[in-house]
Motif scaffolding. Structure first.
Motif, PDB file in Angstrom:
ATOM      1  N   ARG A 188       0.828  -1.215   0.000  1.00 54.18           N
ATOM      2  CA  ARG A 188       0.000   0.000   0.000  1.00 54.18           C
ATOM      3  C   ARG A 188       0.860   1.262   0.000  1.00 54.18           C
ATOM      4  O   ARG A 188       0.558   2.225  -0.698  1.00 54.18           O
ATOM      5  CB  ARG A 188      -0.921   0.004   1.214  1.00 54.18           C
ATOM      6  CG  ARG A 188      -2.050  -0.975   1.111  1.00 54.18           C
ATOM      7  CD  ARG A 188      -3.076  -0.781   2.221  1.00 54.18           C
ATOM      8  NE  ARG A 188      -4.133  -1.746   2.051  1.00 54.18           N
ATOM      9  CZ  ARG A 188      -4.380  -2.732   2.912  1.00 54.18           C
ATOM     10  NH1 ARG A 188      -3.671  -2.862   4.019  1.00 54.18           N
ATOM     11  NH2 ARG A 188      -5.365  -3.585   2.670  1.00 54.18           N
TER      12      ARG A 188
ATOM     13  N   SER B  53       0.931   4.087  -2.838  1.00 54.66           N
ATOM     14  CA  SER B  53       0.616   5.472  -2.472  1.00 54.66           C
ATOM     15  C   SER B  53       1.744   6.414  -2.881  1.00 54.66           C
ATOM     16  O   SER B  53       1.496   7.495  -3.423  1.00 54.66           O
ATOM     17  CB  SER B  53       0.376   5.564  -0.962  1.00 54.66           C
ATOM     18  OG  SER B  53       0.148   6.891  -0.585  1.00 54.66           O
TER      19      SER B  53
ATOM     20  N   GLN C 164       1.531   6.885  -6.563  1.00 45.99           N
ATOM     21  CA  GLN C 164       0.409   7.733  -6.956  1.00 45.99           C
ATOM     22  C   GLN C 164       0.691   9.201  -6.672  1.00 45.99           C
ATOM     23  O   GLN C 164       0.270  10.070  -7.418  1.00 45.99           O
ATOM     24  CB  GLN C 164      -0.875   7.305  -6.235  1.00 45.99           C
ATOM     25  CG  GLN C 164      -1.356   5.913  -6.600  1.00 45.99           C
ATOM     26  CD  GLN C 164      -1.634   5.766  -8.080  1.00 45.99           C
ATOM     27  OE1 GLN C 164      -0.830   5.213  -8.824  1.00 45.99           O
ATOM     28  NE2 GLN C 164      -2.761   6.254  -8.525  1.00 45.99           N
ATOM     29  N   SER C 165       1.401   9.486  -5.602  1.00 45.13           N
ATOM     30  CA  SER C 165       1.680  10.867  -5.229  1.00 45.13           C
ATOM     31  C   SER C 165       2.969  11.392  -5.852  1.00 45.13           C
ATOM     32  O   SER C 165       3.316  12.557  -5.690  1.00 45.13           O
ATOM     33  CB  SER C 165       1.763  10.997  -3.708  1.00 45.13           C
ATOM     34  OG  SER C 165       2.879  10.282  -3.210  1.00 45.13           O
TER      35      SER C 165
ATOM     36  N   TRP D 127      -6.262  -0.631  -1.943  1.00 45.61           N
ATOM     37  CA  TRP D 127      -5.076   0.215  -1.792  1.00 45.61           C
ATOM     38  C   TRP D 127      -5.215   1.194  -0.653  1.00 45.61           C
ATOM     39  O   TRP D 127      -4.234   1.580  -0.034  1.00 45.61           O
ATOM     40  CB  TRP D 127      -4.777   0.952  -3.094  1.00 45.61           C
ATOM     41  CG  TRP D 127      -4.446  -0.003  -4.190  1.00 45.61           C
ATOM     42  CD1 TRP D 127      -5.204  -0.319  -5.271  1.00 45.61           C
ATOM     43  CD2 TRP D 127      -3.268  -0.805  -4.293  1.00 45.61           C
ATOM     44  NE1 TRP D 127      -4.581  -1.273  -6.035  1.00 45.61           N
ATOM     45  CE2 TRP D 127      -3.382  -1.584  -5.461  1.00 45.61           C
ATOM     46  CE3 TRP D 127      -2.124  -0.949  -3.511  1.00 45.61           C
ATOM     47  CZ2 TRP D 127      -2.403  -2.479  -5.865  1.00 45.61           C
ATOM     48  CZ3 TRP D 127      -1.152  -1.843  -3.915  1.00 45.61           C
ATOM     49  CH2 TRP D 127      -1.294  -2.593  -5.080  1.00 45.61           C
ATOM     50  N   ASN D 128      -6.432   1.631  -0.356  1.00 48.32           N
ATOM     51  CA  ASN D 128      -6.649   2.569   0.744  1.00 48.32           C
ATOM     52  C   ASN D 128      -7.606   1.930   1.737  1.00 48.32           C
ATOM     53  O   ASN D 128      -8.813   1.924   1.534  1.00 48.32           O
ATOM     54  CB  ASN D 128      -7.209   3.894   0.220  1.00 48.32           C
ATOM     55  CG  ASN D 128      -7.298   4.943   1.303  1.00 48.32           C
ATOM     56  OD1 ASN D 128      -7.613   4.647   2.451  1.00 48.32           O
ATOM     57  ND2 ASN D 128      -7.023   6.180   0.939  1.00 48.32           N
TER      58      ASN D 128
END
Length: 98
Positions: free
Chosen positions: A41, A45, A48-49, A75-76
């Motif tokens: 995860r 993350s 993605q960021s 994922w979240n």
């Protein structure tokens, strides 16, 4: 490659966890598998960021993401918990009318 072998072994363990528990939301307290899930995860993350510094995913990482998603990986976990509680609330309202 040792990293690929390790990832595949952890993925197999996650698949077994799903067979036993019906989901893949492994708590961090579940030892090595819980830490591995948390790391997946976190890496996702970061990607993605843009915090991982890369601008593309390797084919291997794309395959890993796809495998996890096909298994039902969330994922979240906060979003998943919220949706679960929201669905429970809707069910309660339908059953009791308020």
């Amino acid at each position: 490659d040792a990293n690929v072998a390790t990832w595949n072994a952890q993925f197999d363990e996650l698949r077994q966890y799903k067979e036993e528990h019906g989901h893949v939301n492994v708590p961090q307290s579940e030892g090595r598998l819980g830490r591995w899930v948390r790391n997946q995860r976190m890496q996702y993350s970061d990607r993605q960021s843009g915090e991982d510094g890369g601008d593309f995913l390797t084919k291997e990482r794309q395959r890993h993401i796809q495998q996890l998603e096909e298994l039902g990986f969330c994922w979240n976990i906060n979003d998943a918990n919220w949706m679960h509680k929201f669905e429970s609330l809707k069910q309660f309202k339908e059953e009791f009318g308020h």
